[in-house]
Design an enzyme around this catalytic site. Structure first.
Site, short mmCIF file in Angstrom:
data_model
loop_
_atom_site.label_atom_id
_atom_site.label_comp_id
_atom_site.label_asym_id
_atom_site.label_seq_id
_atom_site.Cartn_x
_atom_site.Cartn_y
_atom_site.Cartn_z
N GLU A 26 51.76 45.33 40.14
CA GLU A 26 50.48 45.64 41.16
C GLU A 26 51.68 45.78 42.24
OE1 GLU A 26 46.60 44.16 42.25
OE2 GLU A 26 47.10 46.25 44.39
N GLN A 52 49.56 38.06 37.61
CA GLN A 52 50.47 39.54 37.19
C GLN A 52 51.87 38.83 37.08
OE1 GLN A 52 50.90 42.17 40.50
NE2 GLN A 52 48.36 41.63 41.51
N ASN A 105 40.11 51.76 39.73
CA ASN A 105 40.15 50.54 39.85
C ASN A 105 39.07 49.57 40.51
OD1 ASN A 105 41.70 47.85 39.11
ND2 ASN A 105 41.86 47.68 41.96
N GLU A 106 38.23 48.35 39.89
CA GLU A 106 36.95 47.59 40.14
C GLU A 106 36.47 48.69 41.07
OE1 GLU A 106 38.79 44.05 42.10
OE2 GLU A 106 39.05 43.54 40.44
N TYR A 119 38.91 36.77 36.79
CA TYR A 119 39.74 35.31 37.60
C TYR A 119 39.20 34.36 36.75
CZ TYR A 119 43.05 38.96 38.71
OH TYR A 119 43.92 40.06 39.38
N GLU A 129 42.54 42.33 33.70
CA GLU A 129 43.10 41.42 34.96
C GLU A 129 42.04 40.82 34.72
OE1 GLU A 129 42.94 42.40 38.90
OE2 GLU A 129 43.48 44.52 38.52
#
Ligand code: AHR
Length: 552
Positions: free
Chosen positions: A53, A398, A214-215, A285, A348
């Site tokens: 990113e 990442q 995204n999201e 996450y 992710e």
């Protein structure tokens, strides 16, 4: 009252456990059975993907140093990074975000580099910036030196396929179409193909994977699932493929939000357009080290380097949730997608700690990466392998200088993290046939808040390619080694060549690499004892091990 099927289930489970216990040898503290004749699915190499990113030190300084830099580079790309990444066979790299993607105008990143506009980066005002960060550089004001052509060259140099995330919040479906045209229209056919040639790439870039936003439930536009489904269908309608079988990835749930998935799939299925969805993205996450004291996103985070046993286990406990999230998302998807055409794309994942251990001040969301993170990576990749019938792609968040990085890179300094070594070890699983495994090991119990927390005592996955069996095993215990019996069921056992073992472990789970000590954590390779179809192996505490066994 217990019904009879539940009673039968418990009886069968107890019998299974007794059987597993009986199989264990006297001194053993666990049993792993690899069922050679029970394949699950081919492990999509794309499960071993990465995420880049335009955030903090990921792109600028991390990957892109510029052609005129004194730092060794390949057309502006940091050479050391390209070479180290190529060694672990990255199948796919996602770019340019993340939240950044929904603020990105791809046209800013084409044309002569010295004419490209400078824009305020999406992350410029983030609360997590270290106090001493300079806000004058490319991490805050994006000079757009790293655009579509530079990213696809990075992919080509490392052997990966590009996976683009398109801007849905701020751009139109037409902009999206044009980006596909810039990338994929054949040489000489369109104005954008000519522009691409001027930018140095005459031939089509043949980009297959496209994330649509995204999201979308959050930074990607705060949509409802129904509104997002409508936009998804508008963005993906009649996009010219230019002979590339475009694969669209929908923006999936926040964690394990089943309602988001159910409502998106219902809406798209009702329109008869499920065939448009190639993949369903999911982000997970592990960030709450607080032992249940809070679920507040910021307050729950622990430190990457200073952690006690509870914080160590809590992060791993959260990572273990990946397996149940995959299963429950899959179950909801199957209500509408009975033939399971749509695969899960966990694009992710990783550990996310509080600010304070950045490798340098401009590395926003940068954090140190210890043996705890290597254990987290091992058990997560094992989870993906075991669910290889469901997970078609994944990306660790990442790649460099950010969250669960594989690399740290700053100016002329460069090093790999323990997570890099795990990816290197697990490379053998890419494209192999996943096999079912049965694990029996005492659960780990630890003090959590005012009670007790619990974790599975071992994690593993197995795969077969030709006659080589790869078994990866993670021992998450902070302080206990485990003596484990390994039984290869359905095999005549290892050939005379025996087994090769690679172990990543350290005397202390806090161990990590840094620019000053780049080799503090490194894997150890040895020829292993593996006589016959049953053998015993000791797995050190907080370790990740790969066994490669040539079968007879
Ligand atoms: O990886 C950092 C951020 O986490 C990404 O930009 C976003 O998609 C997620 O919330």
């Amino acid at each position: 009252m217990m019904n009879s099927s539940r009673r039968e289930f418990l009886r069968a489970a107890a019998a299974g456990m007794a059987c597993a216990t009986a199989l264990r040898s006297a001194a053993s503290e666990g049993l792993i059975e690899v069922l050679i004749d029970e394949p699950i699915a081919t492990i999509a190499p794309e499960i071993y993907g990465h995420f880049v990113e335009n955030l903090g030190g990921v792109v600028y300084d991390g990957i892109w140093v510029g052609e005129n830099s004194a730092i060794p580079n390949i057309g502006g790309l940091r050479k050391a990074l390209v070479e180290a990444l190529r060694r672990i066979s990255p199948p796919v790299i996602r770019w340019p975000g993340g939240c950044f993607a929904d603020s990105y105008d791809w046209r800013d990143g084409i044309g002569p580099r010295d004419k490209r506009p400078k824009r305020t980066n999406f992350w410029a005002g983030a609360a997590e910036w270290p106090a001493n960060a300079r806000h004058t550089g490319p991490q805050s004001y994006d000079p757009n030196q790293f655009g579509t052509v530079e990213f696809t060259r990075f992919c080509k140099a490392t052997g990966a396929q590009p996976y683009f995330a398109a801007n849905m919040r701020g751009s139109s479906a037409q902009d999206f179409n044009r980006w596909v045209e810039y990338c994929n229209s054949p040489a000489g056919t369109t104005t954008l193909a000519d522009q691409r040639a001027v930018d140095g790439e005459r031939e089509a870039l043949n980009v297959r994977y496209w994330g649509v936003g995204n999201e979308a439930w959050g930074c990607g536009g705060s949509f409802t699932p129904e509104d997002y489904a409508t936009e998804f269908l508008r963005f993906t309608a009649w996009v010219p493929g230019f002979n590339v079988p475009l694969a669209f990835v929908g923006s999936g749930p926040n964690g394990n939000d089943l309602d988001w998935t159910q409502r998106f799939f219902a809406k798209v299925a009702q329109k008869g357009e499920l065939g448009r969805v190639w993949g369903w993205s999911m982000h997970h996450y592990a960030w709450n080290a607080s032992g249940g004291r809070t679920t507040d996103w910021a307050a729950g985070k622990g430190d990457a380097l200073r952690f006690d046993a509870e914080q160590y286990y809590e992060i791993l406990r959260e990572a273990y949730q990946m397996s149940s999230f995959i299963t429950s998302q899959w179950a909801v998807m199957s209500e509408m997608d009975r033939r399971h055409r749509v695969k899960l794309v966990v694009d992710e994942w990783g550990a996310w700690y509080a600010p304070g251990t950045e490798p340098f001040a401009e590395a926003l969301l940068g954090q140190q990466s210890t043996m705890r993170d290597a254990v987290l990576a091992g058990l997560t990749l094992d989870t993906f392998n075991r669910h290889s019938d469901k997970v078609g792609m994944a990306a660790v968040a990442q790649l460099v200088n950010c969250l669960q990085s594989l690399f740290f890179a700053h100016e002329d300094k460069f090093c790999v993290t323990p997570t890099y070594h795990v990816f290197d070890m697990y490379r053998a699983h890419q494209g192999a046939q996943a096999l079912r495994t049965l694990v029996s090991a005492p659960a780990i119990a630890y003090a959590r808040d005012k009670g007790t927390g619990s974790l599975p005592g071992l994690s593993c996955s197995a795969s077969l390619r030709d006659r080589t069996l790869t078994l990866t095993v993670t021992n998450p215990s902070l302080d206990q080694a485990r003596e484990v019996d390994i039984e290869l069921r359905g095999a005549r056992g290892p050939s005379a060549n025996g087994a090769k073992a690679v172990t990543l472990a350290a005397a202390d789970a806090h161990a990590h690499n840094s620019f000053e000590s780049p080799h503090a954590v490194e894997p150890r390779e040895e020829q292993a004892q593996a006589g016959g179809a049953r053998f015993t192996r000791r797995f050190p505490p907080a370790s990740v091990t790969k066994l490669e066994i040539a079968l007879a």
